[in-house]
Each structure stands twice: as C-alpha cells, then as structure tokens.
Design a protein around this motif. Structure first.
Motif, PDB file in Angstrom:
ATOM      1  N   ALA A 449     -13.547   3.312  20.266  1.00  0.00           N
ATOM      2  CA  ALA A 449     -12.851   4.096  19.247  1.00  0.00           C
ATOM      3  C   ALA A 449     -11.617   4.712  19.897  1.00  0.00           C
ATOM      4  O   ALA A 449     -11.746   5.530  20.814  1.00  0.00           O
ATOM      5  N   PRO A 450     -10.415   4.339  19.470  1.00  0.00           N
ATOM      6  CA  PRO A 450      -9.216   4.785  20.178  1.00  0.00           C
ATOM      7  C   PRO A 450      -8.737   6.177  19.791  1.00  0.00           C
ATOM      8  O   PRO A 450      -7.749   6.659  20.342  1.00  0.00           O
ATOM      9  N   GLY A 451      -9.430   6.835  18.857  1.00  0.00           N
ATOM     10  CA  GLY A 451      -8.909   8.106  18.371  1.00  0.00           C
ATOM     11  C   GLY A 451      -7.673   7.861  17.530  1.00  0.00           C
ATOM     12  O   GLY A 451      -7.611   6.916  16.743  1.00  0.00           O
ATOM     13  N   ARG A 452      -6.662   8.690  17.694  1.00  0.00           N
ATOM     14  CA  ARG A 452      -5.418   8.481  16.970  1.00  0.00           C
ATOM     15  C   ARG A 452      -4.644   7.363  17.647  1.00  0.00           C
ATOM     16  O   ARG A 452      -4.305   7.461  18.830  1.00  0.00           O
ATOM     17  N   LEU A 453      -4.355   6.296  16.911  1.00  0.00           N
ATOM     18  CA  LEU A 453      -3.736   5.115  17.481  1.00  0.00           C
ATOM     19  C   LEU A 453      -2.290   4.996  17.013  1.00  0.00           C
ATOM     20  O   LEU A 453      -2.015   4.863  15.817  1.00  0.00           O
ATOM     21  N   LEU A 454      -1.370   5.073  17.978  1.00  0.00           N
ATOM     22  CA  LEU A 454       0.053   4.871  17.693  1.00  0.00           C
ATOM     23  C   LEU A 454       0.453   3.491  18.196  1.00  0.00           C
ATOM     24  O   LEU A 454       0.055   3.081  19.297  1.00  0.00           O
TER      25      LEU A 454
END
Length: 723
Positions: A449-454
């Motif tokens: 799970a990458p968290g917030r992905l930019l």
C-alpha cells in the motif's frame, strides 16, 4: 579513490554526498558553480545550494572540482566532440559534390595525384583512401570558432543534483540497493557492486540477495573479508570461483581458472560439501555446467580433502563418474512421453521453472482437462515465484495471441537481438485469459500500500526493468520497450568512440522507414544529405577519439520511423574500444550552437554489446504528427567488417517492427493494479508540494518532498518490482 566513490554515488542517485569543509561565506562561489553546472544541463537543488553557501569559498571550489567531472562524463561532455564538416549542420555538401571535392584535392596533391590517376584509369577509384577523406581537416578549437553560441531555450534539459548524506551512508545504501536488487544488474552496475562489496562486506547486508550474479560478487568480497559464504546451490560456488578468477559470473563466457591459495580452496570445497550434504539432489545442477566444473576441479584438488566427500561428488558428476540426472532431463522425458500431468507434478517442486515452462505445457496438453491442470498448478505455486518471473510470464501472455503469425524478437543477455517466425501452435484464448487474470491477482496481492501516490505522467509508459541488461548505462536511459515523447523541432544523434590499439571506424547512420517498415531513405557516410537531414561527415580512425553526428528537422522528415544505428565498419568491437557511446539531443527552432551541446542532450548510453550493429532506439511519428521514441538496446550480429546501413536495412526493419509492435509491461500496469486496490493515484505537475510523506514515481526526483517520502525514479525503479 574517494573521488571515484563520490562520482559513483552521483551517477546512481543524482545526489552529492553531504559536502564537508570549513564554514564560511561561499555564496558567490556556490552560485558560480551552479551557473557552470547549468551549461552542461545540471543545477543544484535549493537544499544543496544552501549547504554549499554555508561553507568557505575554498571548500566549494574543492567540491566543484570533484563534482563537475562526474556530471560531464554522465552527459558525454568529458571528451572533445569535433565534426568532419566544420560548419555542421550548416554548409554540408551534397554527397556527389563532396566526393568530387575530395577527388579534386587529391589530384592537386603531389603525393597522391599519381595514385589517384592510376586508379581512375583502371576504373576503380578508392574514395575512402583519398587524403582529405576520413580525417579531421581542422582542429577542435577551429571548429568551436566557426560555430555560433547556443541560444538558451526553456526546453533545454535541466537535471537537479540533490543533497545527499555522508559518503559512507550513501555508499552503504547504494550497496544494499544493488546487492539486494530483485532483477539482474547490467555489467556496469555489477562492476560497481564489486567495488562496493569490498567496502561493505562486513557491514549491514540486504535481507536477501535473490540474483545469483550479485551473490557471487558479494561472496567474493565476503571470502576476502573472512565472512561466511552465502551458498545454496553448487552453481553458487562455481559463480564464486569465476568471480575470484576475474571471470564471468553470469557463466555465459568461459572463465580461465587460476591456481588458488589453500584457504580459498578449502572455503570453496567446504561450501560445496555443505550444499550437497544438505540436499544431494542439487548434484543434478552440475550437468548444465559440466565443463567449467571439470576445469575448476583441476584447481581445487578435491582428492586432497577427504573430509569433504560431498564436494568430491560434484566433480565426479562433472567427469561422468557419478550419475545425477538433471531436473530438466526428467521433465523432458515426461513430455516426450506425452505425460503432461506427470511433468506438471514434477515442476510444482520448482515453481519458477513451472511458470517458465507454461507455454510448452499448454501446447503439449492433450485437451482441456490437462490444460486445466496446468492452470491449477500455476495458481498453487504462483505465490512462491519471484515477482520478476511472474511479470515476465505475464508479459509473455499479453503478447502470446498477438504474436501468432508475426515474427518474434529474441534478445540474449548481451543484448544481441534476432527475429524468427512464430511457428508455435495457438493456445486457447480462454486459457490465456485465465492465466493472465491469475497472475494479475498475484501481483496485486504483493504490491504494498503506497499511501498517497504521486505520479509523473511521463513515467507511465516506461517498461518495467525486469532485467538491468534491458538498458545500457548512461544518462536518461529507459529500459527496452519504454516509450517516451520527443520534444523539439530538431533531433541530433551523436556517436563517439576511441580506439584502444587497432584503427577503428564506426559509422553513425539513420535508416528512415515508411509506415509499412519499408526503406524510404537513409543518412550515412554514403548519403550525407537526405530529406530533412544532414550527416556531419565520416571519420575513419579514432586514436584520440572521434565523433559523428546526424541532424534531422522533424517537420521535413517524410518517413514514419527513424532508426539511428552505429555500424562497425572496421576495427575493434564495442566492448574492445577504450570508450564508445551514443546519444541524442533535441533543439528548438534555430538554437544553433556547437555540434555537441551538453544541456541539449536527452540521452547518452554506453555502447557495450556483442554485435557489430548497435540499435539504441527507434523514433516514430504518431497520431497528430507527434514524435515518440521506443527504446531498443539491441545489437545485431552483422558481419566482421564493412557493416553499412544499406546492407542491413532488411534485418533492421524486421527487428524494429517486432519490437515496436510488441507490448511491454510498464509502470502504468503496476499503477493500475494499485488503483484496483483502492489506491488514489494523483498525476502530479510539481506545483503544490505536499507537506506529508508520499510515494512518488517519476523520471527524476523533484525538489521539496518530505524527507520520509519514498521516491522511485529511473535509478531505483527496480525497487517497484515486488519480490
């Protein structure tokens, strides 16, 4: 040595190890340093500039003197790039006009006129042997004086150098990243790992070293340092012996083993003995490398060490005195007997080989029931297979139906490529779809799970780096199969080489193909002008280094595909020269400037392949007239000498078509799987920098992200691939 290690960190990470020196007021020198970097397409990050500003001017000068050579070499600006035609790309004559000029000058030269007249009378004039041909007729300084200054453009490349940690910390991090890589490294990175392992063998280690070649390099350093060896197969010991002998740890080239000191012999024999004692079935791996094991046995003298009888068994198998059936022979025997269920049962004990044998099993299956058994076995073992293998098989499935009736492209570990007809029987689409969905599910499960992905939108079409050998070392280099947009109205290719001993002639050429991959025209030393293009002129020897260039004005090019290539006409191979590389620049409008302007360089890659014709990438015109590049990194065998674009146009066309029409798994594929799990994906333009940690995936590291962010760029994109 420290200078070389700092350059290695900069080359891999675009970080300058935390500068040290006396405190002071170095702002003026720091800004001068930044301005100098800008001239070669680099700049200091705000954080790094602030750090340098707090140091003394002398300290900043010292850091600049170490950093500038590193970045100049990255972009190819560490050598002098001269051009045969002094005004290139202006005033390049037509091909016939140029030859006529060379002949006229030869007839006016007392030393050559008699020979030329004699050749002309016999109707066999050697144009390449004319005095004015193939050798620079002016100095590098004269060429610079004849060129206008480059007009700066907002589209020029700007690569940011960031502030790193202390050198020792940076080297440790780089060692852990390379040693623990889930994908094989290219030769250049493997050489770097060897240097790093020598420093870090007794320090922190990666949780695992899944790539066997990496393990061999690390084991060589551990043996020297007196640490325990990491061996779990007899082939691990063979690779280690190759590393100690300075040979090829990939085992693709034979290694000449030298006499070994007794402590090394004891370590290797003890390691082999422990592996076989723990699992005698691993003797079966000897057969695949029988000859190198026999040669190694002659150096280890296992008969002198009766306390390690299992090690002696390894060499008895190699000599044929002891039988140990290989796993592959057992599988082949079952398939020859049409016993697909039996082969599947055996292969489930080696999950990776089961997936690699998938296509063969499906084609050999007698009916749907047996194909169902294959699919069920894959479902059971997929969680045990490395992510790289799962993704490779998934890419194969993606192309399996598309490839029917089309030529297939094959690429070996050294980048040699060839095309062959697809003669495989078809596999039912329903089975391919089930397997694809199964592997997608497995990959989706493994992705963190990458968290917030930019996300930088330009990274979506970058092919997953399933092997470091799918890309050459260099600046701005993408893995084979990647697609990238091409900006600017003018495209300029360059090739540089410096011979080691033998007179060496490389020819930079460009093949222009139509939409049907048929030849439209070409640019080379035999055709120095074509529609929309100019060649800088042929250079036939390079004792001090030589460069050739091709420039194309894209809106004048009528072809659909542009295929730059470097042909070895005579002399040393790509791996034998002191140095050889290829790259391309893009420029807007009438920027002018020298033939080589580092801040307009978009890519520079090493030429280090086994063939005699290098194909770095192909450019094609897409819908709306927009140009794109697809990365090849291929070498064709060619012939021993005299390789020319005219002669290889058919083979090049076939390879280009096979790669262009093949679909590669990209970063976008993995991002799609993350999105399926509910991860919110933000296409980020860098305008509003988030204050919290994020996961960022892009071509380059942006400034200002939270220090706890996870950042994946070209240098560490392999970390995106799950284990």
């Amino acid at each position: 040595m420290t200078h070389g290690l700092e350059a290695m960190v900069i080359r891999h990470t675009y970080r300058v190890p935390c500068p040290k020196g006396s405190a002071g007021y170095g702002d003026v020198v720091a800004r001068q340093f930044d301005a100098t970097l800008t001239s070669v397409g680099f700049k200091l990050s705000a954080q790094l500039l602030a750090r340098l500003t707090a140091l003394s001017g002398a300290a900043v000068v010292h850091i600049a003197e170490r950093t500038l050579p590193a970045v100049r070499e990255m972009v190819g600006d560490h050598v002098r790039h001269n051009a045969y035609f002094i005004d290139f790309p202006a005033n390049v004559p037509d091909t016939e006009e140029f030859w006529t000029q060379c002949v006229t000058e030869a007839l006016e030269d007392e030393t050559s006129c008699e020979t030329v007249r004699s050749q002309m009378s016999n109707g066999e004039l050697n144009l390449v042997g004319l005095p004015a041909y193939g050798r620079y007729q002016h100095t590098y300084e004269e060429m610079l004086a004849a060129q206008d200054e480059l007009i700066a453009s907002a589209g020029d490349r700007v690569t940011v150098l960031h502030l790193g940690r202390d050198l020792d910390d940076e080297l440790t991090d780089l060692y852990l990243a390379l040693a623990g890589s889930a994908t094989p490294l290219g030769d250049e990175h493997l050489d770097d790992l060897k240097i790093l392992a020598g420093r870090c063998a007794l320090g922190p280690q990666p949780e695992s070293i899944p790539v066997r070649e990496n393990r061999a390099v690390v084991n060589a350093a551990r043996l020297t340092a007196g640490a325990d060896l990491l061996l779990d197969s007899v082939v691990d010991a063979l690779r280690l012996a190759c590393a100690l002998a300075g040979g090829d740890v990939t085992l693709r080239e034979p290694t000449r083993f030298r006499a070994l000191p007794r402590p090394v012999r004891r370590a290797l024999l003890a390691g082999l003995d422990s592996v076989v004692a723990a699992n005698p079935a691993k003797l079966a791996d000897v057969s695949a490398h029988r000859e190198p094991f026999k040669r190694l046995g002659e150096r280890l003298h296992p008969h002198e060490y009766p306390r390690w009888p299992h090690a002696a068994d390894v060499f008895a198998v190699a000599r044929g005195e002891k039988r140990a059936r290989s796993f592959d022979s057992r599988v082949a025997e079952l398939l020859d007997a049409s016993d697909v269920p039996g082969a599947v049962r055996l292969l489930t004990s080696a999950p990776g080989r089961l997936l690699r044998s998938l296509d063969h099993l499906l084609r050999a299956a007698a009916g749907q029931e047996e194909r169902d058994a294959v699919v069920d076995a894959v479902a059971r073992v997929a969680p045990e297979v490395s992510g790289r293998v799962v993704l490779s098989v998934r890419e194969h499935l993606y192309n399996r139906e598309r490839e029917s009736g089309r030529p297939r492209v094959f690429v070996n570990r050294r980048g040699s490529g060839w095309v062959a007809p697809d003669v495989r029987p078809p596999v039912p689409a329903a089975d391919l779809d089930r397997l694809a969905a199964l592997l997608d599910t497995e990959m989706r499960r493994r992705l963190p799970a990458p968290g917030r992905l930019l996300l930088d939108p330009d990274v979506l079409d970058v092919a997953l780096p399933l092997s470091g050998r799918a890309a050459a070392a260099g600046l701005g280099v993408l893995p084979r199969g990647s697609v990238s947009a091409v900006d600017g109205g003018r495209l300029r290719f360059f090739a540089y080489w410096k011979q080691t001993e033998e007179q060496t002639d490389y020819d930079l050429s460009a093949l222009l193909l139509g939409a049907d991959y048929a030849t439209d025209s070409w640019l080379s030393y035999t055709s120095i002008t074509a529609v929309g293009g100019r060649h800088s002129g042929d250079v036939t020897e390079a004792p001090d280094g030589a460069s050739e260039f091709i420039e194309l004005t894209l809106d004048q090019v009528r072809a659909t595909f542009i295929v730059p290539q470097v042909n070895i006409y005579a002399g040393e191979g790509f791996e034998e020269t002191e140095e050889s590389f290829f790259g391309f620049m893009s420029r807007d409008g009438e920027q002018k400037g020298r033939p080589f302007e580092p801040r307009t360089v978009r890519m520079r890659s090493e030429l280090r392949g086994a063939g005699r014709v290098a194909l770095p990438l192909v450019f094609w015109r897409g819908s709306g007239g927009r140009w794109h590049a697809k990365w090849l990194h291929l070498y064709l065998r060619g012939i021993s000498s005299g390789n020319r674009v005219e002669e290889n146009q058919m083979s090049v066309s076939k390879v280009v078509r096979a790669v262009v029409e093949r679909e590669y798994l990209t970063v976008g594929y993995l991002v799609g799987l993350m999105s399926d799990r509910g991860t919110a994906v933000e296409l980020w333009d860098g305008a509003a920098v988030p204050g919290e940690p994020v996961t960022y995936i892009g071509l380059e590291r942006p400034e200002g992200l939270h220090p706890d962010s996870r950042i994946l760029t070209l240098g560490n994109l392999r970390d995106l691939i799950p284990g």
